[in-house]
Design a protein around this motif. Structure first.
Motif, PDB file in Angstrom:
ATOM      1  N   TYR A   1      43.309  26.606  48.601  1.00  0.00           N
ATOM      2  CA  TYR A   1      42.812  26.425  49.956  1.00  0.00           C
ATOM      3  C   TYR A   1      43.394  27.444  50.928  1.00  0.00           C
ATOM      4  CZ  TYR A   1      41.031  22.089  48.142  1.00  0.00           C
ATOM      5  OH  TYR A   1      40.345  21.164  47.403  1.00  0.00           O
ATOM      6  N   GLY A   2      44.235  28.346  50.440  1.00  0.00           N
ATOM      7  CA  GLY A   2      44.816  29.333  51.322  1.00  0.00           C
ATOM      8  C   GLY A   2      43.775  30.346  51.769  1.00  0.00           C
ATOM      9  N   ILE A   3      44.045  30.983  52.901  1.00  0.00           N
ATOM     10  CA  ILE A   3      43.051  31.900  53.451  1.00  0.00           C
ATOM     11  C   ILE A   3      42.900  33.134  52.580  1.00  0.00           C
ATOM     12  CG2 ILE A   3      42.739  33.519  55.349  1.00  0.00           C
ATOM     13  CD1 ILE A   3      43.651  31.161  57.122  1.00  0.00           C
ATOM     14  N   ILE A   4      44.041  33.652  52.084  1.00  0.00           N
ATOM     15  CA  ILE A   4      43.946  34.837  51.238  1.00  0.00           C
ATOM     16  C   ILE A   4      43.219  34.505  49.945  1.00  0.00           C
ATOM     17  CG2 ILE A   4      45.362  36.421  49.887  1.00  0.00           C
ATOM     18  CD1 ILE A   4      47.200  36.586  52.272  1.00  0.00           C
ATOM     19  N   GLY A   5      43.517  33.336  49.384  1.00  0.00           N
ATOM     20  CA  GLY A   5      42.819  32.915  48.174  1.00  0.00           C
ATOM     21  C   GLY A   5      41.323  32.807  48.407  1.00  0.00           C
ATOM     22  N   LYS A   6      40.989  32.244  49.577  1.00  0.00           N
ATOM     23  CA  LYS A   6      39.572  32.083  49.894  1.00  0.00           C
ATOM     24  C   LYS A   6      38.886  33.436  50.018  1.00  0.00           C
ATOM     25  CE  LYS A   6      39.078  27.856  52.539  1.00  0.00           C
ATOM     26  NZ  LYS A   6      39.109  27.437  53.935  1.00  0.00           N
ATOM     27  N   ILE A   7      39.575  34.351  50.706  1.00  0.00           N
ATOM     28  CA  ILE A   7      38.971  35.683  50.875  1.00  0.00           C
ATOM     29  C   ILE A   7      38.762  36.318  49.518  1.00  0.00           C
ATOM     30  CG2 ILE A   7      39.435  38.019  51.718  1.00  0.00           C
ATOM     31  CD1 ILE A   7      40.849  36.734  54.108  1.00  0.00           C
ATOM     32  N   LYS A   8      39.794  36.191  48.650  1.00  0.00           N
ATOM     33  CA  LYS A   8      39.690  36.763  47.305  1.00  0.00           C
ATOM     34  C   LYS A   8      38.502  36.168  46.583  1.00  0.00           C
ATOM     35  CE  LYS A   8      44.187  38.364  45.809  1.00  0.00           C
ATOM     36  NZ  LYS A   8      45.449  37.824  45.317  1.00  0.00           N
ATOM     37  N   LYS A   9      38.360  34.845  46.721  1.00  0.00           N
ATOM     38  CA  LYS A   9      37.278  34.156  46.023  1.00  0.00           C
ATOM     39  C   LYS A   9      35.921  34.665  46.498  1.00  0.00           C
ATOM     40  CE  LYS A   9      38.178  29.507  45.286  1.00  0.00           C
ATOM     41  NZ  LYS A   9      38.070  28.223  45.916  1.00  0.00           N
ATOM     42  N   THR A  10      35.814  34.792  47.826  1.00  0.00           N
ATOM     43  CA  THR A  10      34.564  35.274  48.388  1.00  0.00           C
ATOM     44  C   THR A  10      34.268  36.676  47.880  1.00  0.00           C
ATOM     45  OG1 THR A  10      35.429  34.232  50.363  1.00  0.00           O
ATOM     46  CG2 THR A  10      33.285  35.299  50.547  1.00  0.00           C
ATOM     47  N   LYS A  11      35.310  37.480  47.834  1.00  0.00           N
ATOM     48  CA  LYS A  11      35.149  38.858  47.398  1.00  0.00           C
ATOM     49  C   LYS A  11      34.700  38.883  45.941  1.00  0.00           C
ATOM     50  CE  LYS A  11      37.512  42.956  49.002  1.00  0.00           C
ATOM     51  NZ  LYS A  11      38.818  43.499  49.331  1.00  0.00           N
ATOM     52  N   LYS A  12      35.345  38.028  45.155  1.00  0.00           N
ATOM     53  CA  LYS A  12      35.017  37.981  43.743  1.00  0.00           C
ATOM     54  C   LYS A  12      33.556  37.572  43.559  1.00  0.00           C
ATOM     55  CE  LYS A  12      36.969  35.964  39.612  1.00  0.00           C
ATOM     56  NZ  LYS A  12      37.693  34.784  39.179  1.00  0.00           N
ATOM     57  N   PHE A  13      33.165  36.610  44.359  1.00  0.00           N
ATOM     58  CA  PHE A  13      31.793  36.144  44.256  1.00  0.00           C
ATOM     59  C   PHE A  13      30.829  37.243  44.680  1.00  0.00           C
ATOM     60  CE2 PHE A  13      28.075  33.890  45.981  1.00  0.00           C
ATOM     61  CZ  PHE A  13      27.685  33.253  44.812  1.00  0.00           C
ATOM     62  N   ALA A  14      31.197  37.964  45.756  1.00  0.00           N
ATOM     63  CA  ALA A  14      30.329  39.048  46.202  1.00  0.00           C
ATOM     64  C   ALA A  14      30.163  40.079  45.094  1.00  0.00           C
ATOM     65  CB  ALA A  14      30.914  39.705  47.444  1.00  0.00           C
ATOM     66  N   HIS A  15      31.267  40.394  44.410  1.00  0.00           N
ATOM     67  CA  HIS A  15      31.193  41.349  43.291  1.00  0.00           C
ATOM     68  C   HIS A  15      30.281  40.825  42.203  1.00  0.00           C
ATOM     69  CE1 HIS A  15      33.710  44.694  44.224  1.00  0.00           C
ATOM     70  NE2 HIS A  15      34.648  43.898  44.698  1.00  0.00           N
ATOM     71  N   LYS A  16      30.386  39.527  41.944  1.00  0.00           N
ATOM     72  CA  LYS A  16      29.576  38.931  40.884  1.00  0.00           C
ATOM     73  C   LYS A  16      28.093  39.066  41.245  1.00  0.00           C
ATOM     74  CE  LYS A  16      28.474  34.553  38.761  1.00  0.00           C
ATOM     75  NZ  LYS A  16      28.000  33.341  39.333  1.00  0.00           N
ATOM     76  N   VAL A  17      27.765  38.771  42.489  1.00  0.00           N
ATOM     77  CA  VAL A  17      26.373  38.836  42.923  1.00  0.00           C
ATOM     78  C   VAL A  17      25.832  40.258  42.781  1.00  0.00           C
ATOM     79  CG1 VAL A  17      24.880  38.658  44.953  1.00  0.00           C
ATOM     80  CG2 VAL A  17      26.531  36.869  44.476  1.00  0.00           C
ATOM     81  N   ILE A  18      26.632  41.213  43.271  1.00  0.00           N
ATOM     82  CA  ILE A  18      26.164  42.602  43.214  1.00  0.00           C
ATOM     83  C   ILE A  18      25.982  43.041  41.754  1.00  0.00           C
ATOM     84  CG2 ILE A  18      26.768  44.993  43.773  1.00  0.00           C
ATOM     85  CD1 ILE A  18      25.997  43.368  46.174  1.00  0.00           C
ATOM     86  N   ALA A  19      26.992  42.683  40.926  1.00  0.00           N
ATOM     87  CA  ALA A  19      26.914  43.083  39.517  1.00  0.00           C
ATOM     88  C   ALA A  19      25.664  42.490  38.873  1.00  0.00           C
ATOM     89  CB  ALA A  19      28.163  42.616  38.775  1.00  0.00           C
ATOM     90  N   GLU A  20      25.397  41.224  39.172  1.00  0.00           N
ATOM     91  CA  GLU A  20      24.224  40.599  38.568  1.00  0.00           C
ATOM     92  C   GLU A  20      22.937  41.245  39.081  1.00  0.00           C
ATOM     93  OE1 GLU A  20      26.059  36.205  37.529  1.00  0.00           O
ATOM     94  OE2 GLU A  20      24.593  36.381  39.157  1.00  0.00           O
ATOM     95  N   ASP A  21      22.952  41.638  40.362  1.00  0.00           N
ATOM     96  CA  ASP A  21      21.767  42.297  40.893  1.00  0.00           C
ATOM     97  C   ASP A  21      21.541  43.648  40.230  1.00  0.00           C
ATOM     98  OD1 ASP A  21      21.232  40.173  42.429  1.00  0.00           O
ATOM     99  OD2 ASP A  21      21.931  41.028  44.332  1.00  0.00           O
TER     100      ASP A  21
END
Lengths: 449, 324, 441
Positions: free
Chosen positions: A295-315
């Protein structure tokens, strides 16, 4: 000498601070869950008139009448807040604000009227507490039995902590139910009103016992900060409670040593201990806010970033797949970097996502004889891309058939949805789409492997 | 979990390293000197004058610190605990230190109020604050010499070897105090009886006023904890205007806002009042300066008041005259 | 005895009309303007359900004041310069408010926890800094101590000018954005989906609150300044439902309690201004809570009683009507009579039936008057329409319809009746047969 000084001057306030912190943190967990954290703030301001009146009636500064007076007024304030909330339909924050500031003001007024400041009775004595003055002179020959002669504040705070732990242990189920689902508690016959009152009395008692020793500011900090820190680290209530107790002890020790020993490095005199403990509880909370794994902010940012990478990679994979679908020549399936990045114009992280895809081997880089670099799907990439496109087209078909979205509007929605779809959902989609082998635009839906 | 355990180890290291430092600064220096801890700097100065080289004096409250509001820190507790004898003012001056002093005394260590020899009939009990005794005794040098007696006697009792020494330094210090008292009286007598009104930020000068025949008005009460009322302020303004008083005084330990409001109020009634200067009331000046000693502080106050209210001072200054 | 009161009243009037001494005038004027400003800004704060954020802000001024004091004395300036100390307070309060909204929006912790954490940690830090100042021997901390409890009496003309200017500024600043505020206060979700910069508006509001808090530090002190923000605003809520009226009431309440409170404290000794101001506003609060015609306790109690009364009357009339229906006589309802003891009603009900002239008595028989007939018909009709509506759309069993109809029918306005008629497709004024068999006692 050193050890003696520690036993004499440091041990009693440290123990008192630890026990008070433990009691406050324990009840604080339930306050936090019920979004009632500010009850502590409210109570601690409201006890002032109780203290003054108790002093005027009894004529002494001794703790028992003052404790009783404070406790009564803590109860009155809780009751008044409820009355104002019910009768005036005032929102609870405002109700608390009105009640406690009025009570505090009447306390100040009483002090001035009674000239009670004669004997060091002012609002200060509620605010700050006097941890520093809890010391003793242990016998030179020290045994554990002599600990029994520790100042009474230590035992009072220990006693309160024990009582509160026992009560929480007995009523754990009820308290949990009250915190999570008041209606259910009602339906099960738990009588939330009685429980609630009982709970608030416990809170009031722990606050009143603590503030003589440590001051209200520290009490509020310990009611809120350790449970909040723990809440950022776990979802389970039991774990949260134990973690909060751990943090309560840690904070008390850490804060004490900051107050006492850090200044001595700079040749300054020691600072206010209660204040320093509240600051250190804030430090731990801040650390948890930023660095808590889930639930930490840095963890959340990392998670969002990771997800963004996943989306782009899948696209990227999807794009390569679609290109290969429509191209007849095998050389057409190879794209230059420039061609590949056309749909991703303006997306900053695309280079990194592509590099990542190359690294895990879903995309291959081939050099032709002229030295130009081309990109194409590898075998694993092909498989992944095929599934993605299948999901995408299933969604499109589903949206048209079942939801009734127009054909030319479904692409973007499906583009978003495909990234969230797991295997079970995909199977479900396939089932409701049925035997159709094509998406609304007439393209084949790839078969599942 | 791993990180947390590292953290705990770190704290313990911090703790241990501090311990060593602590032990250096608080180790016993020599056995022959008696360790004296005084709360206010005025008491500290008395102790220094009486114990001389035979004692090691620490006063807890420094320059500009308000004793009414002073909260002991752990450092103070350490100092108190390592003392051989503790002197405090008493009469509830150190309002927030009572708990600590009571605990120290309970251990059997000599903890003495320097005002204990003063007779009840001597003490002032202002009408507005019934049951509360004015603690600002040091403002009357003669009364303060009684405190010096308390200190000398109890030092002698605890350190019989140096009895002679303490008593002889008491005598010489008393002599100085009496001389200062006489000089102050002559200087203050030059102020015309009409304007002998001392308006200050809080009620610290009642003993001073009684000794030298001044009327004393404080905006805040005996303790600085209380809030000044608009009511009191208004009354003092009318007093200033009626009696045509030209100067009021700020104190080193208290915010001067109240005094400024007073001046503005008088100005609105077409009466010019000035800040006559800064008096040392509840704490002495910077250590090492003249005002950083008791005699210097009183001399400073007297000369400031005399100058501001239109009296005349001896040319060579009060302190120089004492040492002649 | 009377002389005392007379003297007191004379003094009070002279203070209230600004004819007393200069200092009293300055203090009363400054406090009144402050109360006015706090009332205006507080309204939005309370409506935004952020009342206690102001508590966090007020407490978080302490470290700012202490740091400003340390900086000033380190660089050798006059460490009691009010302007710099207050600027320090403002900066740290702004940071505190940022922390509260950051924690409550970016983590899973709720706003109450964020408020409590910021409040205690900031104030704790302030206490630590104060004890450092105490140990540094750099002069008095007396000036800072005054920020905690306030020092109303020592307000000077220049302070009042500052309060006046900044107060005017914040009232104008609030008035300019009143539309945005009302949107955010009444319907934050709508505002968000409609693309309003909700968090920006919130920060703007918080900045205004910080301004008022800092102004209030000098007068009532940080522990009581929140009551100036919260109590008048809550009073405003009792008197109106519209934002503009609420703001006006709240501003008046704030100004009035400061005006009276400061005046009283300038007459009587040992009446600390801050506390007296708060207690005065508390008096207005209790008065509004009890007696406000809009949301007061007595008003709503009266409404509840009169509703219950109306229900009883309706029931009696309906009983009468259904008795007539049940008897299946051919006489018109106006000619239908009941014997006196057939109507089982209390004395009070009977009294009011006569009082409103719904019934008349002839030879031990009770008849409905013309007015009574109309009223009875309306009551029965409302009841049956409602019954039918529930049975049709509410999926309630017929046997239960009667009970739920009993509760709602009495509050049906003509407009709702019309809508119901549309819904159950009955447009004529006829009274339908009851859905369930009438049981008679």
């Amino acid at each position: 000498m050193d050890m003696y000084q520690f036993l004499s001057i440091d041990l009693p306030p440290l123990l008192t601070a630890i026990f008070c912190s433990l009691s406050c943190a324990l009840v604080g967990n339930f306050l936090l869950l019920r979004k009632m954290s500010l009850v502590g703030d409210s109570i601690s301001h409201s006890v002032l008139p109780g203290i003054v009146i108790a002093f005027l009636l009894s004529g002494t500064r001794s703790s028992i009448p003052i404790f009783i007076g404070a406790l009564i007024f803590a109860g009155i304030s809780v009751l008044l807040v409820e009355v104002v909330k019910k009768l005036g339909k005032v929102e609870s924050g405002a109700a608390m604000g009105v009640v406690f500031s009025l009570m505090f003001a009447s306390g100040v007024f009483l002090i001035e009227q009674a000239s009670a400041r004669v004997v060091d009775l002012d609002a200060d004595c509620v605010l700050h507490g006097q941890l520093e003055t809890i010391f003793w002179f242990p016998p030179k020959v020290f045994s554990f039995l002599s600990l029994l002669n520790l100042p009474y504040e230590v035992f009072a705070s220990l006693l309160v902590f024990c009582l509160i732990s026992i009560l929480v242990f007995i009523f754990y189920k009820e308290l949990t139910l009250l915190s999570f689902d008041k209606e259910l508690a009602d339906a099960l016959g738990f009588k939330p009103a009685i429980l609630n009152t009982g709970f608030l009395i416990i809170v009031a008692a722990s606050i009143v016992i603590s503030f003589k020793a440590v001051g209200t500011i520290l009490v509020i900090a310990m009611l809120i900060c350790p449970p909040a820190t723990a809440r950022l680290l776990t979802d389970k209530l039991k774990t949260q409670i134990f973690l909060s107790l751990f943090f309560a002890v840690l904070t008390a020790i850490f804060g004490y040593f900051i107050a006492v020993f850090l200044p001595s490095f700079f040749n300054l005199s020691a600072v206010n201990i209660a204040g320093s403990i509240s600051v250190s509880s804030g430090i731990f909370l801040t650390l948890a806010i930023f660095f808590a794994p889930q639930y930490g902010i840095i963890g959340k940012i990392k998670k969002t970033k990771k997800f963004a990478h996943k989306v782009i990679a899948e696209d990227i994979l999807g794009f390569l797949f679609r290109v290969s679908e429509v191209s007849e020549e095998s050389t057409d399936k190879l794209l230059t970097k420039k061609q590949l990045l056309v749909p991703f114009k303006g997306v900053k992280i695309v280079e990194k996502s592509l590099a990542n895809l190359l690294k895990i081997g879903d995309v291959l880089k081939v050099k032709n004889s002229d030295g130009f670099e081309f990109y194409s799907l590898s075998e694993t990439g092909q498989l992944r891309a095929k599934n993605l496109v299948r999901t995408h087209r299933l969604w499109e078909q589903y949206l048209v058939d079942e939801v009734g979205v127009k054909e030319d509007h479904v692409h973007d929605t499906a583009m978003d949805l495909e990234h969230f779809t797991d295997e079970i959902l995909e199977d479900g989609l396939a089932k409701s789409v049925g035997a159709k082998k094509q998406d609304p635009h007439g393209r084949d839906i790839p078969e599942k492997d | 979990m791993k990180k947390i355990s590292y953290f705990i180890i770190l704290i313990f290291l911090l703790f241990l390293s501090c311990k060593n430092k602590e032990s250096n600064s608080f180790s016993k220096q020599s056995n022959s000197k008696i360790k004296i801890v005084a709360t206010t700097s005025m008491i500290g100065d008395l102790c220094k004058n009486i114990a001389g080289e035979r004692g090691e004096v620490v006063s807890l409250m420094g320059e500009g610190i308000d004793p009414h509001l002073y909260k002991p820190t752990r450092t103070d507790i350490v100092k108190l605990n390592s003392a051989d004898i503790v002197f405090y003012n008493g009469l509830l001056l150190e309002g927030k230190m009572i708990d600590a002093l009571v605990r120290i005394a309970a251990s059997g260590k000599p903890v003495l109020a320097v005002t204990e020899l003063l007779k009840e009939s001597f003490l002032l009990e202002p009408k507005e604050f019934q049951g509360q005794v004015d603690p600002h005794v040091w403002m009357d040098p003669k009364a303060w010499s009684a405190s010096a007696v308390v200190i000398a006697n109890s030092l002698a009792k605890n350190c019989p070897d140096s009895k002679e020494y303490f008593l002889s330094s008491l005598e010489s210090f008393k002599e100085k105090i009496f001389k200062l008292d006489k000089l102050s009286e002559t200087a203050l007598n030059t102020v015309s009886p009409k304007t002998r009104v001392l308006v200050t930020a809080h009620d610290a000068f009642n003993y001073f006023g009684r000794r030298y025949g001044f009327e004393v008005v404080g905006i805040q009460g005996l303790s600085t904890e209380s809030e000044a009322g608009v009511h009191d302020l208004e009354q003092i303004v009318s007093l200033l205007v009626e009696r045509k008083i030209s100067a009021v005084f700020i104190e080193s330990t208290i915010s001067k806002r109240n005094i400024e409001a007073l001046i503005e109020g008088a100005k609105a009634k077409n009466h010019q009042v000035e800040i006559g200067g800064r008096l040392y009331s509840d704490a002495m000046g910077k250590p090492g300066t003249l005002e950083g000693t008791y005699l210097g502080m009183i001399a400073h106050n007297v000369s400031t008041i005399v100058k501001a209210l239109g009296g005349t001072l001896p040319e060579e200054g009060l302190l120089q005259k004492i040492n002649q | 005895m009377f002389d005392n009161y007379f003297y007191f009243l004379k003094k009070l009037i002279s203070v209230l009309t600004f004819n007393a001494g200069y200092n009293a005038k300055v203090v009363v004027l400054g406090a009144t303007v402050l109360g006015l400003t706090a009332g205006v800004v507080g309204t939005f704060l309370v409506l935004r359900k952020r009342a206690l954020v102001s508590d966090a802000l007020a407490h978080s001024t302490l470290p700012g004041v202490a740091v400003a004091f340390l900086l000033l004395s380190y660089f050798g300036f006059d460490a009691k310069n009010t302007f710099f100390l207050l600027s320090g307070a403002a900066v740290s309060a702004l940071f505190g408010s940022f922390c509260v909204s950051f924690i409550s929006s970016k983590t899973r912790l709720a706003e109450d926890a964020a408020i409590g954490a910021v409040l205690s940690v900031f104030f704790g830090f302030g206490v630590v800094l104060l004890s450092i100042i105490q140990g540094l021997n750099i002069g008095s901390e007396g000036g800072i101590h005054n920020f905690i409890y306030g020092h109303t009496a020592s307000l000077r003309a220049i302070d009042v000018k500052m309060i006046f200017l900044l107060g005017l500024f914040s009232i104008i600043a609030a008035a300019l954005f009143i539309k945005e505020f009302s949107l955010v206060c009444f319907d934050p979700d709508f505002a968000k989906t409609d693309g309003w910069p909700v968090s920006l508006i919130d920060y703007y509001l918080m900045a205004l609150v910080v301004l008022v808090t800092v102004l209030g530090l000098q007068t009532v002190g940080l522990l009581l300044v929140i009551s100036l923000l919260i109590i008048p605003a809550t009073i405003g809520r009792f008197w109106s439902n519209s934002l503009s009226k609420m703001t006006v009431v709240s501003a008046l309440a704030g100004a009035l309690s400061c005006y009276i409170g400061a005046s009283v404290s300038s007459i009587l000794p040992n009446y600390p201004a801050g506390a007296v101001i708060v207690l005065t506003s508390g008096f207005f609060f209790i008065f509004s809570l009890l007696f406000s015609p809009v949301k007061g306790v007595f008003a709503s109690m009266f409404r509840r009683v009169s509703l219950g009364f109306r229900i009883l009357l309706d029931h009696t009339l309906r009983d009468f009507y259904e008795e007539w229906e049940f008897s299946k006589t051919s006489t018109a309802i106006a000619d239908f009579s009941l014997s006196k003891n057939k109507l089982k009603i209390s004395f009070f009900q009977k009294f009011s039936l006569y009082f409103f002239r719904y019934v008349k008595k002839e030879k031990d028989k009770i008849y409905l008057t013309e007015k009574g007939v109309l009223k009875a018909q309306e009551a029965v009709r409302n009841h049956r329409i409602w019954e039918e509506y529930i049975a049709k759309f509410g999926s309630v069993d017929i046997s239960h319809v009667d009970f739920s109809a009993d509760l709602a029918e009495h509050v049906l306005s003509p407009q709702i009746v019309k809508e119901l008629e549309g819904a159950i497709e009955s447009s004529t004024k006829e009274i339908k047969e009851s859905l369930h068999t009438l049981e008679k006692n």
